[in-house]
Design an enzyme around this catalytic site. Structure first.
Site, PDB file in Angstrom:
ATOM      1  N   LYS A  72       1.038 -14.369  -1.647  1.00 30.42           N
ATOM      2  CA  LYS A  72       0.168 -14.411  -0.664  1.00 30.42           C
ATOM      3  C   LYS A  72      -0.802 -15.655  -0.485  1.00 30.42           C
ATOM      4  CE  LYS A  72       0.111  -9.380   0.459  1.00 30.42           C
ATOM      5  NZ  LYS A  72      -0.656  -8.227   0.813  1.00 30.42           N
ATOM      6  N   ASN A  93      -0.373 -13.028   4.775  1.00 31.80           N
ATOM      7  CA  ASN A  93       0.838 -12.092   4.419  1.00 31.80           C
ATOM      8  C   ASN A  93       1.806 -12.136   5.861  1.00 31.80           C
ATOM      9  OD1 ASN A  93      -0.690 -10.881   6.634  1.00 31.80           O
ATOM     10  ND2 ASN A  93      -0.445  -8.897   5.486  1.00 31.80           N
ATOM     11  N   GLY A 134      -6.948  -7.783  -3.218  1.00 30.56           N
ATOM     12  CA  GLY A 134      -6.438  -8.320  -1.962  1.00 30.56           C
ATOM     13  C   GLY A 134      -6.770  -7.366  -0.806  1.00 30.56           C
ATOM     14  N   ALA A 135      -6.467  -6.362  -0.796  1.00 31.22           N
ATOM     15  CA  ALA A 135      -6.513  -5.218   0.097  1.00 31.22           C
ATOM     16  C   ALA A 135      -7.827  -5.174   0.607  1.00 31.22           C
ATOM     17  CB  ALA A 135      -5.638  -3.889  -0.168  1.00 31.22           C
ATOM     18  N   ASN A 155     -16.909  -1.667  -7.368  1.00 32.76           N
ATOM     19  CA  ASN A 155     -15.803  -2.250  -7.987  1.00 32.76           C
ATOM     20  C   ASN A 155     -16.405  -2.424  -9.676  1.00 32.76           C
ATOM     21  OD1 ASN A 155     -13.035  -3.314  -7.792  1.00 32.76           O
ATOM     22  ND2 ASN A 155     -13.769  -5.154  -8.839  1.00 32.76           N
ATOM     23  N   ARG A 156     -15.126  -1.995 -10.378  1.00 35.39           N
ATOM     24  CA  ARG A 156     -15.142  -1.987 -11.893  1.00 35.39           C
ATOM     25  C   ARG A 156     -15.434  -3.252 -12.654  1.00 35.39           C
ATOM     26  NH1 ARG A 156      -9.328   0.017 -13.930  1.00 35.39           N
ATOM     27  NH2 ARG A 156      -9.158  -1.935 -13.232  1.00 35.39           N
ATOM     28  N   GLY A 249      -3.011   5.829   4.794  1.00 38.97           N
ATOM     29  CA  GLY A 249      -2.605   4.262   4.532  1.00 38.97           C
ATOM     30  C   GLY A 249      -1.439   3.933   5.446  1.00 38.97           C
TER      31      GLY A 249
HETATM   32  P1  NDP Z   1      -5.240  -5.778  -6.578  1.00 42.70           P
HETATM   33  O1  NDP Z   1      -4.444  -5.488  -7.774  1.00 42.70           O
HETATM   34  O2  NDP Z   1      -5.590  -6.974  -5.895  1.00 42.70           O
HETATM   35  O3  NDP Z   1      -6.804  -4.970  -6.664  1.00 42.70           O
HETATM   36  C1  NDP Z   1      -6.788  -3.666  -7.192  1.00 42.70           C
HETATM   37  C2  NDP Z   1      -8.230  -3.057  -7.029  1.00 42.70           C
HETATM   38  O4  NDP Z   1      -8.173  -1.705  -7.474  1.00 42.70           O
HETATM   39  C3  NDP Z   1      -9.116  -3.846  -7.621  1.00 42.70           C
HETATM   40  O5  NDP Z   1     -10.307  -3.828  -7.287  1.00 42.70           O
HETATM   41  C4  NDP Z   1      -9.241  -3.021  -9.236  1.00 42.70           C
HETATM   42  O6  NDP Z   1     -10.606  -3.100  -9.923  1.00 42.70           O
HETATM   43  C5  NDP Z   1      -9.174  -1.619  -8.496  1.00 42.70           C
HETATM   44  N1  NDP Z   1      -8.715  -0.729  -9.604  1.00 42.70           N
HETATM   45  C6  NDP Z   1      -7.275  -0.433 -10.099  1.00 42.70           C
HETATM   46  N2  NDP Z   1      -7.282   0.758 -10.887  1.00 42.70           N
HETATM   47  C7  NDP Z   1      -8.597   1.105 -10.885  1.00 42.70           C
HETATM   48  C8  NDP Z   1      -8.860   2.101 -11.722  1.00 42.70           C
HETATM   49  N3  NDP Z   1      -8.318   2.773 -12.530  1.00 42.70           N
HETATM   50  N4  NDP Z   1     -10.402   2.428 -11.425  1.00 42.70           N
HETATM   51  C9  NDP Z   1     -11.247   1.505 -10.733  1.00 42.70           C
HETATM   52  N5  NDP Z   1     -10.727   0.491 -10.186  1.00 42.70           N
HETATM   53  C10 NDP Z   1      -9.358   0.147 -10.170  1.00 42.70           C
HETATM   54  O7  NDP Z   1      -4.204  -4.810  -5.463  1.00 42.70           O
HETATM   55  P2  NDP Z   1      -4.284  -4.949  -3.697  1.00 42.70           P
HETATM   56  O8  NDP Z   1      -5.856  -4.919  -3.272  1.00 42.70           O
HETATM   57  O9  NDP Z   1      -3.314  -5.874  -3.307  1.00 42.70           O
HETATM   58  O10 NDP Z   1      -3.738  -3.263  -3.507  1.00 42.70           O
HETATM   59  C11 NDP Z   1      -4.215  -2.311  -3.654  1.00 42.70           C
HETATM   60  C12 NDP Z   1      -3.741  -1.094  -3.092  1.00 42.70           C
HETATM   61  O11 NDP Z   1      -3.703  -1.338  -1.680  1.00 42.70           O
HETATM   62  C13 NDP Z   1      -2.366  -0.840  -3.428  1.00 42.70           C
HETATM   63  O12 NDP Z   1      -2.050   0.334  -3.910  1.00 42.70           O
HETATM   64  C14 NDP Z   1      -1.500  -1.213  -2.192  1.00 42.70           C
HETATM   65  O13 NDP Z   1      -0.388  -0.227  -2.212  1.00 42.70           O
HETATM   66  C15 NDP Z   1      -2.475  -0.798  -1.200  1.00 42.70           C
HETATM   67  N6  NDP Z   1      -2.264  -1.593  -0.054  1.00 42.70           N
HETATM   68  C16 NDP Z   1      -1.853  -1.049   1.101  1.00 42.70           C
HETATM   69  C17 NDP Z   1      -1.596  -1.537   2.449  1.00 42.70           C
HETATM   70  C18 NDP Z   1      -1.073  -0.700   3.602  1.00 42.70           C
HETATM   71  O14 NDP Z   1      -0.698  -1.447   4.587  1.00 42.70           O
HETATM   72  N7  NDP Z   1      -1.423   0.514   3.539  1.00 42.70           N
HETATM   73  C19 NDP Z   1      -1.647  -3.289   2.578  1.00 42.70           C
HETATM   74  C20 NDP Z   1      -2.002  -3.729   1.236  1.00 42.70           C
HETATM   75  C21 NDP Z   1      -2.182  -3.096   0.075  1.00 42.70           C
HETATM   76  P3  NDP Z   1     -10.877  -4.125 -10.917  1.00 42.70           P
HETATM   77  O15 NDP Z   1     -11.315  -5.550 -10.023  1.00 42.70           O
HETATM   78  O16 NDP Z   1     -11.823  -3.925 -11.602  1.00 42.70           O
HETATM   79  O17 NDP Z   1      -9.489  -4.506 -11.842  1.00 42.70           O
END
Ligand code: NDP
Length: 284
Positions: A72, A93, A134-135, A155-156, A249
């Site tokens: 992306k 995307n 990203g989302a 955010n964590r 979603g």
């Molecule tokens: P990224 O890896 O870029 O970001 C993940 C985020 O989730 C970060 O902010 C991370 O926090 C946080 N996170 C993950 N695990 C935990 C946890 N256990 N506790 C607290 N925070 C947590 O992923 P994306 O943003 O690309 O994707 C996120 C979700 O969005 C995915 O599940 C994906 O399937 C979904 N998605 C859905 C779409 C749709 O059309 N429905 C489109 C795009 C994505 P930290 O920064 O602290 O690590």
């Protein structure tokens, strides 16, 4: 013999891993329903092959393509131009061929906002957004561009969260705040919209639970989850029990498909056809 046209229009997706991405089934359901002679080719493309894949798509006259993990950001170096939200988010995307130029768009946040509009106009609304990946970036930027007044990023990782807060404050008219997620979060009572944009709850972690005080959710709030699989996450189910209106979603996913097809073909497709397809795939 009547004249035939055996040349279908081509679009597709470049990602790795690609095998579990359901977008091809969803988009082709719309093509079939509307009698659009186009194919969506789901391609496994490694990072080292991205430049060749983009050149190949251009050489073969593709109308455009989706880019998913991990391309992306990297794809931007191979494009001629970026749309406004893709430039602000810093990720693409959906690539669209306009004449000889390849233009990078971002449909993640637009798909979310379209889904949201089925319940409420984001203008003037206050969001509490969990996540800064990203989302979350796409949802925050697009909601702000659609007029949301305030966004609290929970955010964590404080660095990632802080970067998103700075982006919203510098590039949009919304006001953003950071809440570092160190303990159970209580949602402010004036929040209109609560969004999970983390990966918590995504299959196979289906019992994944946000560290959020559910008692702080009020019936006038809308609760949205980005997790497409399973669509009925714990968050969605618990929010419904508390009387909140919810968005799953799949709505975001389906609306991204609608927007992509519009970009590529100019045609407005019926979201319900794609919704039924993804519901069938995810066993709703
Ligand atoms: P990224 O890896 O870029 O970001 C993940 C985020 O989730 C970060 O902010 C991370 O926090 C946080 N996170 C993950 N695990 C935990 C946890 N256990 N506790 C607290 N925070 C947590 O992923 P994306 O943003 O690309 O994707 C996120 C979700 O969005 C995915 O599940 C994906 O399937 C979904 N998605 C859905 C779409 C749709 O059309 N429905 C489109 C795009 C994505 P930290 O920064 O602290 O690590």
């Amino acid at each position: 013999m009547p004249a035939h046209n055996f040349l279908s229009r081509l679009v597709g997706s470049f990602a790795t891993p690609a095998a579990e991405n359901p977008t091809v089934a969803m988009i082709e359901a719309a093509f079939v329903h509307h009698g659009i002679d186009a194919r969506y080719i789901n391609c496994e493309v490694a990072p080292a092959d991205l430049a060749d894949a983009v050149r190949g798509a251009k050489a073969m006259g593709w109308l455009g393509f989706n880019c998913s993990i991990p391309h992306k950001v990297a794809v931007i170096a191979h494009l001629d131009e970026l749309g406004q939200s893709a430039a602000t988010i810093g990720a693409v995307n959906c690539v669209v061929r306009r004449g000889a130029r390849l233009v990078g768009e971002n449909t993640d946040g637009k798909g979310f906002v379209e889904s949201l509009r089925t319940l409420v106009d984001p203008a003037g609304k206050k969001l509490t957004l969990f996540g800064a990946g990203g989302a979350a970036r796409a949802i925050a930027v697009e909601s702000a561009l659609a007029g949301a007044s305030a966004i609290t990023i929970v955010n964590r990782d404080p660095v990632r969260g802080g970067e998103l807060v700075a982006l919203i404050n510098e590039k949009t008219s919304a006001v953003a705040y950071l809440a570092v997620w160190e303990r159970t979060v209580t949602v402010d009572e004036d929040s209109d919209l609560i969004v999970n944009a983390t990966s918590i709850g995504l299959y196979p972690d289906v019992e994944g639970r946000l560290d959020l005080d559910m008692a702080s959710l009020r019936p006038n709030m809308i609760v949205a989850d980005v997790i497409p699989n399973p669509p009925r996450t714990l968050l969605i189910r618990e929010a419904e029990q508390r009387g909140c209106r919810t968005l799953d979603g799949l709505g975001m996913l389906v609306n991204q498909g609608v927007i992509s097809i519009k970009h590529w073909t100019g045609i407005d497709v019926e979201p319900g056809v794609m919704r039924r397809k993804v519901e069938e795939l995810f066993g709703v």
